[in-house]
Enzyme design. Structure first.
Site: not given
Length: 566
Positions: A447, A473, A197, A52, A125-127
């Site tokens: 998640e 997620s 992703c 990511c 990536c997400d955070k």
């Protein structure tokens, strides 16, 4: 003579008394000319635990080139990241949401400690995405956030696949629908290189939100990670950071209440992740901007879904880019004044100007006209009721169900639930309840993709519902209620549930409830005692002691606005 736009860093570098600091910086390789210019922090979240963020060290060099060309001196530094996809379903997933606070804190600390005049934050990536915005909000120095781009889809037997397909394949494998060899082949092709992703999971949801917040240069986030234009985008981000410093444009001038409403509309219009709710609440809190769960529900109720993106739709982020980018979504929402056209972007344009300039690929099917939406209402809803007095969030994209009534199957951890799914003890009609996975109880609010992916893979996705004080997620789809507040570990009503209790999810009525009397619920909670904390020391224990409710963004800082320097 120092540049007059060294509003902060002059105190670090200028004057005879700062000779020791200059000596150390010269040891790094900076010259007198470098130190006379504004100092721009270039934050990366590079890590080798996932694809990511893998291209960020390379992109950082292009950001730095852009800063230098515009008259600044870039100083690169790094912080951490935790891979949701790799850690999913393990104890490691507890670290994911905790990492948002650590990343925000560490960017803030480096910027405060070295008196940077501005910042460029590279995220993936997400955070890392909300964390970078939270840090900018606290510091309120000129700066921007650049998403390093989405991964390309993999190819499996003639069709595009993402990591979502692999999670669901685990469930299919468990019930004999997929062989060992098939699963091995799929996992080998699902992630073909660098980038976050590919579906409208949390990373791409938040990347979209950043375009609508205005804190990312319009259109640059959407360029895929390995596209040749991504390097040029990084260089442009560096130049723009210097422009923001010259004009002294602060994040608090960009991320207003209108901008937050725009971001919320973009999340629901693209069928984005419910995690976007948590992160917008946290960003708003850092700025002291009033934003509540019910505000987000109101926006979702009036905003149709106009983008067909996985997991609820057909396409991935690279398709969105090829179609013309997320400005297409802005264009459609502006037709009904569902976003604020005058909100500014760090590139100097308004959202309305960005939407008007979008170039649409002829025949694209990713974004549809708002007159014929994919769904008439947005991709999430906020429910309340005797199981969620402070609210919970339901994802509506990717399924048609608005009501479910069934017996509770109660689990006190994700692992216990996954074991039941794997052993095929979950049956049609059940309401799967996973508790003690909230911000404090988890801790870290894991998640549940490991569980939800397996349920879908077993063919039960349209036949059961899931309720949790944890998170989902962005790759999750089906009737799932998460972020239930107050959480079970802090005495929320989920703690009182027992196997067989009848739970009702009614999206149209906006309720999540159990068919028990108030007296019975109260009596059960009176007899309840909290479980011992999972961690007595260390970062998880610290987080559990500090973290707020999910209904407030699951943040660990003090009162809204108290970080911000005006």
């Amino acid at each position: 003579m120092s540049d007059p736009d060294k509003r902060r860093s002059a105190a670090l570098t200028d004057g005879p008394e700062r000779a020791p600091a200059r000596a150390m910086l010269k040891g790094v390789g900076f010259s007198d000319e470098d130190l006379a210019r504004p100092l721009i922090g270039v934050a990366t979240t590079w890590i080798e635990t996932m694809p990511c963020n893998l291209n960020q060290r390379k992109l950082a060099q292009h950001v730095k080139r852009g800063v230098r060309s515009a008259g600044g001196t870039p100083i690169e530094f790094n912080t951490i990241s935790v891979s949701d996809g790799v850690s999913m379903g393990t104890e490691g997933m507890r670290a994911s949401l905790v990492s948002r606070e650590v990343i925000a804190d560490s960017i803030e600390l480096v910027a405060r400690g070295h008196l940077f005049d501005g910042l460029v934050c590279l995220v993936g990536c997400d955070k890392t995405i909300p964390a970078a915005v939270m840090a900018l909000a606290r510091l309120d120095v000129p700066g921007l956030v650049l998403y390093n781009g989405s991964i390309a889809p993999g190819r499996f037997r003639g069709r595009d696949v993402t990591i979502q397909d692999v999670f669901e394949a685990v469930g299919a494998h468990a019930v004999g629908k997929m062989s060992d060899e098939d699963l091995l082949e799929l996992e080998g092709v699902a992630c073909p290189g660098a980038g976050a992703c590919g579906g409208q999971f949390t990373a791409n949801t938040m990347s979209t939100a950043l375009d609508f917040l205005g804190i990312s240069p319009a259109g640059l986030n959407g360029i895929p990670a390995l596209h040749p234009l991504k390097n040029e985008a990084a260089e442009e981000a560096g130049r723009l950071a210097m422009d923001l410093i010259r004009r002294d444009v602060r994040p608090s001038q960009i991320i207003t209440r209108d901008a937050l409403e725009n971001a919320a509309a973009a999340i629901v219009a693209t069928g984005g992740s419910t995690n976007g709710v948590l992160h917008l609440l946290a960003i708003a809190r850092e700025l002291g901007v009033p934003l509540e769960l019910d505000d987000l529900d109101d926006i979702a109720a009036r905003t149709p879904i106009v983008a067909s993106l996985k997991p609820g739709g057909r396409f991935v982020a690279t398709d969105m880019y090829a179609a013309g980018g997320v400005a297409l979504v802005a264009r459609e929402l502006l037709k009904r004044e569902l976003v604020h056209a005058g909100s500014p972007n760090v590139d100097g344009r308004s959202l309305g100007e960005i939407a008007a300039a979008v170039e649409e690929k002829p025949g694209q099917e990713v974004v549809v006209p708002i007159e014929t939406p994919i769904k008439p209402i947005g991709g999430l809803a906020v429910l309340r009721g005797n199981l969620a007095p402070e609210g919970c969030v339901v994802k509506l994209a990717g399924h048609e169900r608005l009501h479910h009534r069934g017996p509770a199957r109660v689990f006190d951890s994700e692992e216990a639930c996954f074991a039941a799914v794997k052993e095929r003890r979950i049956v049609s009609g059940d309401v799967v309840v996973i508790r003690y996975e909230g911000p404090a109880g988890g801790p870290g609010m894991r998640e549940m993709l490991h569980v939800t992916g397996a349920i879908v893979g077993e063919g039960l996705g349209d036949e059961i519902a899931l309720v949790t004080d944890g998170r989902f997620s962005g790759a999750t789809h089906g009737l799932m209620a998460g972020h239930v507040s107050p959480e079970a570990a802090r005495g929320g009503p989920l703690a009182a549930l027992q196997d067989g209790d009848t739970v009702v999810i009614d999206v149209e009525a906006r309720t999540l409830s159990v068919e028990l009397s108030d007296d019975e619920l109260a009596a059960r909670l009176e007899r309840w005692s909290p479980p011992p904390p999972r961690y007595a020391t260390g970062v998880f224990a610290k987080y559990a002691a500090l973290v707020s409710s999910a209904s407030e963004g699951a943040v660990t800082g003090p009162a809204p606005g108290s970080y911000t320097e005006k």
